[in-house]
Design a protein around this motif. Structure first.
Motif, PDB file in Angstrom:
ATOM      1  N   TYR A 197       8.837  -1.363   6.253  1.00 42.44           N
ATOM      2  CA  TYR A 197       7.601  -0.946   5.781  1.00 42.44           C
ATOM      3  C   TYR A 197       7.830  -0.060   4.609  1.00 42.44           C
ATOM      4  O   TYR A 197       9.143   0.194   4.126  1.00 42.44           O
ATOM      5  N   GLN A 198       6.785   0.332   3.951  1.00 38.85           N
ATOM      6  CA  GLN A 198       6.844   1.404   2.858  1.00 38.85           C
ATOM      7  C   GLN A 198       6.271   2.741   3.207  1.00 38.85           C
ATOM      8  O   GLN A 198       4.889   2.688   3.568  1.00 38.85           O
ATOM      9  N   ARG A 251       5.348  -3.241   2.334  1.00 38.44           N
ATOM     10  CA  ARG A 251       6.143  -3.060   1.387  1.00 38.44           C
ATOM     11  C   ARG A 251       5.395  -3.401   0.143  1.00 38.44           C
ATOM     12  O   ARG A 251       4.584  -4.514   0.130  1.00 38.44           O
ATOM     13  N   CYS A 293       7.310  -4.749   9.423  1.00 35.86           N
ATOM     14  CA  CYS A 293       6.703  -5.716   8.446  1.00 35.86           C
ATOM     15  C   CYS A 293       5.445  -6.339   9.182  1.00 35.86           C
ATOM     16  O   CYS A 293       4.585  -6.672   8.523  1.00 35.86           O
TER      17      CYS A 293
END
Lengths: 169, 651, 314
Positions: free
Chosen positions: B334-335, B499, B542
């Protein structure tokens, strides 16, 4: 459990006219998106009915004409978003064919707004429901295809029946 | 000529279908359709007794086609195909009508739903009449698995597969594996340090002979399909010979260039030749060519001179690796949400407004402050506010809940109390401590001194222009008052976001994204690691925000999925490919450039197109363009589809 | 500094009265002054019209305009709170030019009526019926621009800089937008921290100080009913301006000007402070910087006169 009981006569009381839309959806994105609309219990009119193909690239002009020939008031083709096609680029081919579809329909006096191509991903159940409702609303405003369908039905040289002819493969 | 004998089976799906569709009417309608010799309805067609009905009827009535009207074929097509096969009918002679997801669940009125269900059943019967038996083919599988993303999900998956004796390539974009977890300090709810539990796994991954570790590397291209993906990987030049380097660290000591360290969330410095953190795996540095003096000016080369084993290679080039894999696991993580987009939080404007990951680094003993929770000026805070849901559960940013922030906040509250004398104000909307031992942990922290839990979303952070202190504004929804809380540090527990390159990655691996931007699983509950692209699996954040236990669980689950592919050794290839009827082909060659797989070639001698069925995937784009109708897609041919269209239109 | 919203500056398709102004040609707007600009905020009215004229923008006052209903009306009568501003919009549509508004409260109220006209809520029909009863008609939204937006995006910073004859070097200004103008998301770069006024003031040569409370509420009309609360939030606004070293505060809303200026003495006696910060409209500063007659800029009109900070530039 009952076996082979005779069907009830007639179709039961439905609305006077309910727009009929044939949706031809690719298996990977749009059909999945339509399933998601169901899982999310979103609502759209029962006149929209989906036929599954593996890729929107499979949709030939004959399918679209066939739907109108059989009394559909609108046709919706659904594919994956650009770049997301399960078969790399089938949806791009569909996009190009859209122009052919539209010109073909105009030649038969069918408003091209009765045909719609939409990119609906497997995650876009809400988009599908929105498109379905929107399209049916638009077609309601246009009214039934009616006599145009009759004209198409009489058009010569088109092999749209399920049996025989060059389109019969 | 009488058509094939067809049996129709209408499923109630408990009340899921029966509530909206008149089951008796539908069954009777189906019974009246041409060629239908038996039509039945049953509460659960997918159950064993339901399937037995089909099997028995195939024998009793000599059924030649079966139509099941139930849920989506994406759900139970394999179930009913198998039932037919067991019953002695070729599985490709079964067709489904989707009267649940695309009928009973989406239609308001019973009349409309019943009419639609009839149309869908008629359409399926029409197609079934024209179906033909087909045989599955199988091709051998490459026994290697590719794992993309070396965070805890990817590491876990790699270890499981490798320990089962199968080969894995673990590709990581950063210089070290470890992912976001490597940055954390203590982990909830047990407060064991992240490095203590992660590092052994990272080391095992590096030492396992079945794992090929490719760090500082990215997947450039993926083609092929389940069992035989062909993948191109670019391993970026480290500037260091990994075989010679012994990880002594002299180069990093002597390098004169200092730049902000990404691993420290911008709070610490690293050199131009660096390993991102002390426990990095592999413990071999990379040269950051954008900041290295040598690449800018052609001078310096200090690291090269001081390297005892002479491992520095300025002229090293990227390496392109082409490999074949049977299965792929995408675990790209992830971001963290960037809180500077919401000016109300003051992030980036006020020195002591920091993100959760920055707090992790401050609290981490190997971080920039050696594990001390300090303000920018080096002093200890006296009051700390912790905000939940920054960028989550907020229609302006992300509607979803990021799941980890409540527990992270509670953990931070505890750590602030443990490490400083500061009062803690924890601003939450709802306290969602859902996991094993989570509520217990929360209850324990609630009882600690000087931690104040305030129910309300931290709305705004202002700076007192005179004292420089921070003022947090919040509506205390339990007291029903507006509060302004003076603090000197604010920790923003930001959302977990997809992301930024999620779309590019999704396209590369042929997977889809859900409306929130995360990768789309095949089924939210029952197939969380599968994707629409067979042989490509997803694991970890994700797919959606999740904590470490769930991430590890998915990593192991994805490993099981991949092992299922490689252990079988072969995959079934669908026989629903295109074929050319040579007598009809005019040799116009229109189809040839349309095929994305170059499966169609031209036979000069015969003057006709030829389909290579091993390459064909059955999309049917060629058939849609064939002017003479010579190209035919099995199971989706013109007659079948036209008859289906007829079926949905007729009244 | 963001310049991202310039794209939204041109008239939008589907709007009535949206004639695209040609580049370099004179810009002409219908102008809705609103009640305040005819009374307490006369200096805003005069300096807006004059400084805009000096920059080639004509503000033609809308004939027979009526009160926009302000923010209070919506809690008393919803239909009227849409219909009052809609009458003005209908007249703007008849004139066929985009509308310029200077008062933040009018800007918000007119935009809200505009939003109703763009929606398919039942209110749209009701408003149209109300208009029909007085022989007026409005089918689509009209284009509405705040004068600050016109200055920043239609006139542009380059043109403004070019025309400045008195550079206000050394004058420290805190830019205060008030709570209404940037929210929810009209035409501004950021609803929490807009920069448009900062940029306009900087173009006059003034030193724009950091002012984090630039979009915090001034209390508005609550000054008359909840004086204690409103005095304290105005004290906070003044406190930051002083702490940041501002000589004066520039505003773009008559309500903000009134609260900060007229009640400054009361704030001082209540909180034991000694604020003496003039509160002026950005158009006063712009007009002055453009070389217009100092006497016409109304710097002495405020309770806290601004004259002493500006005399030196005259």
């Amino acid at each position: 459990m009952t076996e082979n009981v005779t069907a009830k006569g007639g179709q039961g009381g439905g609305p006077a006219w309910e727009p009929k839309v044939v949706a031809i959806f690719c298996n990977w994105c749009s059909y999945t998106g339509a399933d998601l609309a169901g899982i999310s219990r979103l609502k759209y009119p029962a006149g929209l009915r989906i036929v599954r193909v593996m890729c929107s690239g499979r949709v030939s002009p004959a399918f679209v004409l066939k739907a109108f020939h059989e009394g559909a008031d609108g046709v919706l083709v659904g594919g994956c978003h650009p770049g997301d096609c399960h078969y790399l680029e089938g949806n791009y081919k569909t996009l190009k064919r859209k122009l052919v579809f539209e010109r073909l329909l105009e030649q038969f006096g069918i408003e091209k707004t009765r045909f719609r191509l939409e990119w609906i991903s497997g995650g876009e159940g809400d988009k599908f429901a929105r498109v379905a409702n929107e399209l049916i609303k638009e077609i309601e405003a246009l009214g039934p295809l009616g006599s145009v369908a009759e004209r198409l039905r009489q058009a010569d040289g088109l092999s749209l029946r399920a049996e025989g002819g060059a389109g019969s493969a | 000529m009488p058509g094939p004998k067809i049996g129709v089976y209408v499923c109630h799906c408990g009340s899921n279908i029966a509530d909206k569709v008149d089951m008796d009417a539908l069954r009777d309608f189906a019974g009246e359709l041409p060629d239908v010799v038996v039509s039945r309805d049953y509460k659960y067609m997918c159950s064993d007794p339901g399937q037995d009905l089909i099997k028995a009827d195939i024998k009793e009535y000599g059924l030649e086609r079966v139509v099941v009207a139930s849920c989506s074929p994406r759900m139970h097509e394999p179930t009913f195909k198998r039932a037919c096969e067991v019953g002695g009918l070729n599985p490709y002679l079964m067709e489904m009508a989707n009267i649940r997801e695309q009928c009973s669940w989406v239609t308001v009125d019973r009349g409309g739903a019943t009419r639609k269900a009839k149309a869908l059943v008629r359409s399926a019967v029409n197609k079934a009449r024209l179906l033909e038996p087909l045989e599955d083919k199988s091709v051998p599988v490459d026994p290697k698995t590719l794992i993309v993303g070396g965070g805890i999900a990817g590491i876990e998956a790699a270890l499981k597969i490798a320990e089962a004796g199968y080969k894995v390539y673990l590709v990581e974009r950063e210089p070290s594996i470890g992912g976001q977890m490597a940055k954390l300090d203590k982990t909830f709810p047990t407060l064991d340090c992240a490095a203590c539990i992660l590092t052994p796994k990272m080391v095992s991954a590096a030492q396992n002979p079945n794992i090929t570790l490719l760090t500082y590397a990215e997947v450039e291209d993926v083609s092929g399909y389940v069992g035989n993906f062909e993948v191109t990987i670019r391993k970026r030049a480290r500037g260091v010979d990994e075989k010679l380097c012994n990880g002594c660290g002299t180069c990093q000591e002597k390098c004169p260039i200092k730049v902000p360290n990404e691993f420290e969330e911008g709070m610490g410095l690293r050199k131009a030749i660096y390993t991102p953190f002390p426990q990095a795996v592999p413990n071999k540095p990379v040269i950051d060519r954008e900041n290295c003096t040598y690449y800018k000016t052609g001078k310096c080369r200090v690291c090269e001179r001081v390297c005892p084993p002479q491992a520095v290679r300025f002229d090293q080039e990227d390496e392109i690796i082409k490999e074949r894999f049977g299965a792929i696991i995408v675990s790209t993580g992830y971001q963290p949400f960037d809180p500077s987009v919401g000016k109300q939080w003051g992030f980036g404007r006020y020195d002591n407004v920091i993100t959760g990951l920055q707090f992790e680094r401050l609290s981490n003993a190997s971080g920039p402050t050696g594990g001390k929770v300090l303000l920018k000026d080096g002093t200890e805070p006296k009051a700390v506010a912790i905000l939940h849901c920054v960028g989550s559960r907020d229609k302006n940013y992300n509607e979803y809940c990021s799941r980890i922030c409540c527990m992270t906040s509670v953990k931070f509250a505890h750590l602030v109390r443990e490490k400083t004398g500061a009062k803690v104000y924890d601003l939450y909307m709802d306290m969602r401590t859902f996991g094993k031992q989570y509520e217990e942990f929360y209850n324990r922290v609630v009882a600690e001194r000087d931690i104040y839990f305030i129910r309300g979303k931290g709305a705004e952070i202002m700076e007192d222009p005179v004292s420089g202190g921070l003022l947090v504004r919040v509506e205390d929804t339990l007291l029903g008052v507006f509060r302004e809380i003076p603090v000197d540090m604010v920790v923003l527990n930001v959302a977990m976001c997809p992301r930024p390159d999620a779309q590019e990655v999704a396209q590369k691996f042929g997977i889809q994204r859900s409306a929130d931007g995360f990768f789309l699983e095949y089924h939210l509950k029952l197939e969380p690691m599968k994707t629409a692209n067979e042989g490509v699996f997803i694991a970890g954040t994700c797919q959606a925000p999740k904590d470490i236990p769930d991430t590890v669980g998915q990593g192991a689950g994805a490993a099981a999925e991949a092992l299922k592919v490689v252990l079988l050794g072969k995959v079934t290839v669908t026989p629903t490919t295109a074929e050319i009827r040579e007598t009809l082909c005019s040799g116009c060659r229109m189809c040839i450039p349309l095929c994305p797989y170059t499966a169609i070639s031209f036979n000069e001698a015969k003057g006709v197109a030829v389909v290579n069925e091993a390459l064909c995937k059955g999309c049917g784009t060629c058939a849609a363009s064939c002017p003479s109708g010579a190209l035919r897609v099995r199971h989706f041919d013109n007659r079948q589809l036209l008859s289906q269209i007829e079926g949905v239109c007729a009244e | 500094m963001t310049d991202a919203r310039t794209k939204g500056a041109g008239p939008k398709a589907g709007l009535e009265g949206g004639t695209e102004p040609e580049a370099g040609a004179a810009l002409k707007y219908s102008f809705f002054p609103g009640c305040s600009l005819h009374s307490t905020a006369r200096e805003y009215h005069e300096t807006a019209v004059k400084s805009m004229a000096a920059l080639g923008v004509e503000l033609e006052e809308l004939e027979d305009w009526n009160c926009c209903g302000a923010t209070a009306l919506s809690s008393a009568d919803t239909l009227l709170s849409y219909a009052l501003p809609a009458r003005n919009l209908a007249m703007v549509a008849e004139v066929g030019r985009p509308l310029a508004v200077a008062c933040n409260s009018c800007f918000v109220t007119l935009n809200r009526a505009n939003a109703v006209m763009a929606s398919d809520t039942p209110w749209r029909k009701k408003v149209q019926e109300a208009l029909a009863a007085i022989g007026r008609r409005l089918t689509r939204p009209v284009e509405i621009r705040h004068t600050l937006h016109i200055l920043r995006h239609e006139v542009g910073l380059d043109r403004l800089r070019e025309k400045v004859t008195r550079r206000l070097e050394g004058l420290k200004v805190a830019p205060y937008y008030g709570c209404q103008i940037a929210r929810p998301r009209h035409q501004w770069g950021d609803p929490e921290l807009p920069v448009e006024m900062d940029e306009v003031l900087a173009a006059t040569g003034a030193e724009v100080v950091r002012y984090d409370r630039k979009t915090k509420c001034c209390g508005g009309a609550l000054m008359t009913t909840k004086e204690d609360i409103v005095l304290s939030i105005n004290e906070e606004l003044l406190r930051e301006a002083k702490a940041r070293g501002a000589d004066i505060i520039a505003v773009c809303c008559p309500m903000c000007q009134m609260n900060l200026d007229a009640y400054q003495g009361k704030i001082n006696s209540r909180f034991g402070t000694d604020y003496s910060i003039p509160i002026v409209y950005y158009t006063q500063l712009v007009g002055f910087a453009l070389g217009l007659d100092e006497a016409e800029m109304g710097f002495s009109r405020g309770f806290v006169p601004a004259t002493k900070y500006l005399r030196k530039y005259a």
